[in-house]
Design an enzyme around this catalytic site. Structure first.
Site, mmCIF file in Angstrom:
data_model
loop_
_atom_site.group_PDB
_atom_site.id
_atom_site.type_symbol
_atom_site.label_atom_id
_atom_site.label_comp_id
_atom_site.label_asym_id
_atom_site.label_seq_id
_atom_site.Cartn_x
_atom_site.Cartn_y
_atom_site.Cartn_z
ATOM 1 N N HIS A 37 0.833 -1.211 0.000
ATOM 2 C CA HIS A 37 0.000 0.000 0.000
ATOM 3 C C HIS A 37 0.864 1.257 0.000
ATOM 4 O O HIS A 37 2.091 1.201 0.082
ATOM 5 C CB HIS A 37 -0.972 0.000 1.186
ATOM 6 C CG HIS A 37 -0.319 -0.011 2.538
ATOM 7 N ND1 HIS A 37 0.429 1.040 3.034
ATOM 8 C CD2 HIS A 37 -0.313 -0.955 3.529
ATOM 9 C CE1 HIS A 37 0.856 0.757 4.249
ATOM 10 N NE2 HIS A 37 0.427 -0.458 4.572
ATOM 11 N N CYS B 156 3.112 -4.700 6.709
ATOM 12 C CA CYS B 156 2.882 -4.603 5.270
ATOM 13 C C CYS B 156 4.140 -4.116 4.558
ATOM 14 O O CYS B 156 5.143 -3.778 5.176
ATOM 15 C CB CYS B 156 1.733 -3.635 4.988
ATOM 16 S SG CYS B 156 0.146 -4.146 5.685
#
Length: 430
Positions: free
Chosen positions: A149, A157
Site C-alpha cells: 500500500h 505490510c
C-alpha cells in the site's frame, strides 16, 4: 453525526445505481488515483521490450534490499523486468510472518486477484497479497490484511510512497484488464544468491529460505512464474502430479515429476550455485560484517504479538517491540572462546579436561529470554506482568531445565549462606 452517516449512505447507493444503470462497475467510478495511467516513459520501454500494456505481470519483493520489482510478459511468453521501486517501509525482521500481531512482513509465494485490489484504501491505494496462503495455513501461521500500500507506514505490510503505489497499482489494473486472472508475488528476505545464502547459513530460518530458493531459481531459469503447490507442509515448484493424484497441503506428497528439460537445467544451475556457496562461506568467515537481525520463529513472534495486544489496549509497554538476539548475529559478535590463557599444560588438560559449553547452551537460552522480558516489560510504574510471563512458549529441553535449575541454585546460594550465618550467630548469642 447521523446526518453525515445518512449522506454517506445515500451517496453509496447513488454511486451503485449510477454504475448499474450505465452498465459499468464501481471500478469505473473509482477515485482518479486508481485510474492514473503509467508514465509515457514506461509505456515506451514496454513497447521496446515487446510487451503489451495489458500483458500479464509478476512482482518480486526483497526485504534486505528494500526493493519491489514489477516484471511483465513479453511477446515470446517470458517475463522481463520493467520497473523497480525502493520500498518506503516494511516492518519486522528478515524471516517469515508467524502470528497475527508479530508485525512481520510475509515471505513466500502469494497470489493477487482483482478482488484483492482496493482503490478506496485508507493508505492511498492498496492490494492484499494473499497471506496466509496454503503453506502458511498448513504450518499454523496467522494474520490478516497484509498489504502492499501507499502512505509510507507499515505494521506488517510493504509500504510504498503514494506516487509509487499509483504506478504499481496501474500495472496490476492493466494486466487484469488484459485478462490475467491473478498475478504472483514472490516475497524474499534478500536476493537468493549463493553469497547471501552463505551469509545466513547458521540462521534458524535457513531451511525455509532454502525451500524458497528452489522457486527463485526456477524463475531465474525459465523467466516464467513457477507453478506453486504445497504438500507435507512444504512448497513444491513446477511439479506435475501423476494422473489421479493431487497436492494437499498437510498430506504426503503424491507421485510427481518436474518436466525433464527443467530438471536438467535446474541440476546444472544447482551445481554451479553450490560451488559459489562453498566459496562464499570462506568470504564471510573472514568478514566482520554481521548478518541482519532475523525473527526467531514462534518464540519471538509470541513476544511481539503480546506486545502488540498490550499496546493496543493502551498499556504501558516499551517503545519498540521485544526481540530475541539472532544466533547468527551473536556468533559474529561473540566468536567462540578459545581455551583460557592460563590453561594447564596439554598433558594435564588431556587427563582432566575442563567442560566446554555447547554453542547453544541453556544458559544462553535463559539469558535471551530474560533480555526479552526486560525489553517487553512496561514502565517501572506499571504493575502489569511482563510479556513472557503471560505467553505460553515451548518448554525448555531437559538439558536446558537442568542448566536453568543449576543457575537458579547458584544465584540462591549466597542468600542461603547469609541466612545460615545469621541463624548461627543468633544461636551462639543465645
Amino acid at each position: 453525526m447521523k446526518n453525515r452517516i445518512a449522506r454517506a449512505f445515500i451517496l453509496s447507493v447513488a454511486l451503485a445505481t449510477i454504475a448499474g444503470c450505465s452498465g459499468g462497475t464501481l471500478e469505473d467510478i473509482a477515485p482518479k488515483k486508481a485510474q492514473r495511467q503509467l508514465p509515457s516513459k514506461i509505456v515506451a520501454e514496454m513497447s521496446a521490450k515487446g510487451m503489451k500494456k495489458t500483458s500479464p505481470i509478476l512482482m518480486r519483493i526483497f526485504k534486505e534490499e528494500s526493493v519491489l520489482e514489477v516484471w511483465k510478459q513479453k511477446n515470446n511468453g517470458k517475463f522481463d523486468l520493467i520497473a523497480s521501486y525502493e520500498i518506503c517501509k516494511w516492518s519486522g525482521e528478515l524471516g517469515p510472518k508467524f502470528l497475527e500481531g508479530d508485525r512481520q512482513a510475509p515471505e513466500g509465494f502469494y497470489t493477487v486477484t482483482p478482488a484483492q485490489m482496493n482503490p478506496n484504501s485508507s493508505y492511498h491505494l492498496s492490494f492484499n497479497i494473499g497471506f496466509p496462503n496454503a503453506y502458511d495455513r498448513a504450518n499454523g501461521r496467522s494474520g490478516v490484511h497484509l498489504m502492499v500500500h501507499g502512505d509510507c507506514s507499515s505494521a506488517g505490510c510493504y509500504s510504498m510512497t503514494d506516487p509509487q503505489i499509483e504506478e504499481i497499482y496501474a500495472f496490476a489494473r492493466d494486466a487484469f484488464a488484459g485478462g490475467q486472472a491473478a498475478f504472483q508475488i514472490q516475497a524474499y528476505p534478500f536476493r537468493m544468491t549463493p553469497k547471501n545464502m552463505a551469509r545466513y547459513k547458521d540462521d534458524p530460518n535457513f531451511e525455509f529460505w532454502k525451500m524458497l530458493k528452489v522457486g527463485y531459481d526456477h524463475f531465474e531459469i525459465t523467466k516464467q512464474p513457477p507453478k506453486v503447490d504445497v504438500c507435507e507442509k512444504q512448497y513444491q515448484f513446477n511439479r506435475i502430479p501423476a494422473e489421479g493424484h493431487t497436492f494437499r497441503p498437510t498430506e504426503a506428497c503424491p507421485p510427481s515429476s518436474v518436466p525433464e528439460w527443467l530438471s536438467v537445467r535446474y541440476e546444472q544451475h544447482k551445481k554451479e550455485q553450490d560451488k559459489e556457496f562453498t566459496r562464499a562461506q570462506s568470504f564471510w568467515a573472514g568478514s566482520a560484517e554481521p548478518p541482519k537481525p532475523t525473527i526467531l520463529g514462534f518464540d519471538e513472534a509470541k513476544l511481539v504479538a503480546d506486545w502488540s495486544r498490550r499496546r493496543a489496549r493502551g498499556e504501558k509497554v516499551a517503545a519498540r517491540p521485544p526481540s530475541l538476539p539472532s544466533p547468527t548475529a551473536i556468533a559474529k559478535a561473540e566468536p567462540a572462546k578459545t581455551e583460557p590463557e592460563a590453561a594447564p599444560a596439554p598433558v594435564a588438560v588431556a587427563a582432566n579436561p575442563a567442560p566446554v559449553a555447547e554453542p547453544a547452551a541453556p544458559v544462553a537460552f535463559a539469558t535471551r529470554l530474560q533480555q526479552a522480558k526486560t525489553a517487553a516489560a512496561p514502565a517501572a510504574a506499571d504493575p502489569a506482568p511482563t510479556a513472557v510471563s503471560s505467553i505460553p512458549s515451548p518448554a525448555p529441553s531437559t538439558e536446558e531445565q537442568q542448566e536453568l535449575a543449576a543457575a537458579i541454585e547458584q544465584q540462591k546460594a549466597p542468600q542461603r549462606r547469609s541466612a545460615f550465618s545469621g541463624l548461627f550467630a543468633r544461636i551462639m548469642g543465645n
